[in-house]
Design a protein around this motif. Structure first.
Motif, PDB file in Angstrom:
ATOM      1  N   VAL A  15      70.027 -17.501  36.666  1.00 53.81           N
ATOM      2  CA  VAL A  15      69.048 -17.038  37.648  1.00 53.81           C
ATOM      3  C   VAL A  15      67.935 -18.064  37.790  1.00 53.81           C
ATOM      4  CG1 VAL A  15      67.373 -15.231  38.148  1.00 53.81           C
ATOM      5  CG2 VAL A  15      69.583 -14.628  37.202  1.00 53.81           C
ATOM      6  N   SER A  16      67.478 -18.632  36.680  1.00 48.27           N
ATOM      7  CA  SER A  16      66.419 -19.635  36.766  1.00 48.27           C
ATOM      8  C   SER A  16      66.904 -20.882  37.495  1.00 48.27           C
ATOM      9  CB  SER A  16      65.905 -19.988  35.376  1.00 48.27           C
ATOM     10  OG  SER A  16      66.932 -20.588  34.613  1.00 48.27           O
ATOM     11  N   GLY A  17      68.166 -21.224  37.366  1.00 39.19           N
ATOM     12  CA  GLY A  17      68.717 -22.357  38.097  1.00 39.19           C
ATOM     13  C   GLY A  17      68.752 -22.095  39.594  1.00 39.19           C
ATOM     14  N   ALA A  18      69.086 -20.874  39.972  1.00 39.89           N
ATOM     15  CA  ALA A  18      69.108 -20.510  41.393  1.00 39.89           C
ATOM     16  C   ALA A  18      67.700 -20.494  41.968  1.00 39.89           C
ATOM     17  CB  ALA A  18      69.770 -19.151  41.566  1.00 39.89           C
ATOM     18  N   ILE A  19      66.741 -19.996  41.199  1.00 38.40           N
ATOM     19  CA  ILE A  19      65.347 -19.992  41.660  1.00 38.40           C
ATOM     20  C   ILE A  19      64.833 -21.416  41.769  1.00 38.40           C
ATOM     21  CG2 ILE A  19      62.998 -19.349  41.022  1.00 38.40           C
ATOM     22  CD1 ILE A  19      64.181 -16.789  39.824  1.00 38.40           C
ATOM     23  N   GLY A  20      65.180 -22.248  40.794  1.00 40.07           N
ATOM     24  CA  GLY A  20      64.765 -23.645  40.828  1.00 40.07           C
ATOM     25  C   GLY A  20      65.344 -24.401  42.012  1.00 40.07           C
ATOM     26  N   ALA A  21      66.507 -23.997  42.477  1.00 42.82           N
ATOM     27  CA  ALA A  21      67.110 -24.647  43.635  1.00 42.82           C
ATOM     28  C   ALA A  21      66.553 -24.077  44.934  1.00 42.82           C
ATOM     29  CB  ALA A  21      68.624 -24.462  43.597  1.00 42.82           C
ATOM     30  N   ALA A  22      66.219 -22.796  44.960  1.00 41.84           N
ATOM     31  CA  ALA A  22      65.761 -22.156  46.188  1.00 41.84           C
ATOM     32  C   ALA A  22      64.272 -22.374  46.450  1.00 41.84           C
ATOM     33  CB  ALA A  22      66.051 -20.658  46.123  1.00 41.84           C
ATOM     34  N   LEU A  23      63.479 -22.566  45.414  1.00 42.59           N
ATOM     35  CA  LEU A  23      62.036 -22.672  45.584  1.00 42.59           C
ATOM     36  C   LEU A  23      61.602 -23.846  46.464  1.00 42.59           C
ATOM     37  CD1 LEU A  23      59.448 -21.237  44.808  1.00 42.59           C
ATOM     38  CD2 LEU A  23      59.309 -22.725  42.812  1.00 42.59           C
ATOM     39  N   LEU A  28      59.505 -25.579  51.762  1.00 39.44           N
ATOM     40  CA  LEU A  28      59.711 -26.379  52.960  1.00 39.44           C
ATOM     41  C   LEU A  28      59.740 -25.504  54.206  1.00 39.44           C
ATOM     42  CD1 LEU A  28      60.445 -29.126  54.302  1.00 39.44           C
ATOM     43  CD2 LEU A  28      62.820 -28.460  53.975  1.00 39.44           C
ATOM     44  N   LEU A  29      60.443 -24.394  54.154  1.00 40.04           N
ATOM     45  CA  LEU A  29      60.515 -23.497  55.311  1.00 40.04           C
ATOM     46  C   LEU A  29      59.162 -22.867  55.615  1.00 40.04           C
ATOM     47  CD1 LEU A  29      63.968 -21.788  54.723  1.00 40.04           C
ATOM     48  CD2 LEU A  29      63.374 -23.516  56.426  1.00 40.04           C
ATOM     49  N   ALA A  30      58.392 -22.524  54.585  1.00 46.17           N
ATOM     50  CA  ALA A  30      57.054 -21.963  54.811  1.00 46.17           C
ATOM     51  C   ALA A  30      56.145 -23.007  55.453  1.00 46.17           C
ATOM     52  CB  ALA A  30      56.472 -21.468  53.493  1.00 46.17           C
ATOM     53  N   LEU A  31      56.218 -24.246  54.990  1.00 50.24           N
ATOM     54  CA  LEU A  31      55.426 -25.327  55.580  1.00 50.24           C
ATOM     55  C   LEU A  31      55.825 -25.555  57.026  1.00 50.24           C
ATOM     56  CD1 LEU A  31      53.351 -27.648  55.010  1.00 50.24           C
ATOM     57  CD2 LEU A  31      55.332 -29.069  54.495  1.00 50.24           C
ATOM     58  N   LEU A  32      57.098 -25.546  57.294  1.00 50.18           N
ATOM     59  CA  LEU A  32      57.595 -25.743  58.652  1.00 50.18           C
ATOM     60  C   LEU A  32      57.141 -24.614  59.564  1.00 50.18           C
ATOM     61  CD1 LEU A  32      59.382 -27.439  60.531  1.00 50.18           C
ATOM     62  CD2 LEU A  32      61.315 -26.053  59.797  1.00 50.18           C
ATOM     63  N   HIS A  33      57.213 -23.390  59.094  1.00 45.94           N
ATOM     64  CA  HIS A  33      56.836 -22.239  59.907  1.00 45.94           C
ATOM     65  C   HIS A  33      55.327 -22.208  60.158  1.00 45.94           C
ATOM     66  CE1 HIS A  33      56.960 -18.239  61.595  1.00 45.94           C
ATOM     67  NE2 HIS A  33      56.027 -17.852  60.732  1.00 45.94           N
ATOM     68  N   ARG A  34      54.521 -22.511  59.142  1.00 42.73           N
ATOM     69  CA  ARG A  34      53.070 -22.379  59.258  1.00 42.73           C
ATOM     70  C   ARG A  34      52.438 -23.565  59.972  1.00 42.73           C
ATOM     71  NH1 ARG A  34      48.635 -21.942  60.578  1.00 42.73           N
ATOM     72  NH2 ARG A  34      46.822 -21.377  59.357  1.00 42.73           N
TER      73      ARG A  34
END
Length: 99
Positions: A15-23, A28-34
């Protein structure tokens, strides 16, 4: 035995590996959207400049000028963005003194 380490930064199927990959993708998506596409391109350009910049130690080395030049470019971009965001307004207004 070979394990699949796809997109988990070396941590196999956790789970920590998936979070580390998704974060980073979510940031990036939040920066792009905002802030928009130009902010993402600027972030990537500054990231690339800092990633490949030579280390500043020792200060008398041949590559110190290269690093200082890159820092000057990054500061110039930041100052340009700051003054552009003001939209012709003053940095310090006299309204505070009149109150």
């Amino acid at each position: 035995q070979a394990e699949s380490l796809s997109y988990t930064r070396g941590e196999p199927n956790t789970v920590s590996g998936a979070i580390g990959a998704a974060l980073p993708v979510l940031i990036l998506l939040a920066l792009l959207h905002r802030f928009g596409f130009l902010a993402v391109i600027t972030r990537d350009a500054v990231n690339a400049m800092l990633l490949f910049a030579p280390v500043l130690w020792p200060p008398a080395a041949w590559h110190t000028g290269v690093l200082l030049f890159l820092v000057a470019i990054i500061l110039a971009i930041a100052l340009f963005a700051f003054f552009t965001s003001l939209g012709g307004r003053r940095i310090f207004s006299t309204d505070l003194l009149e109150a």
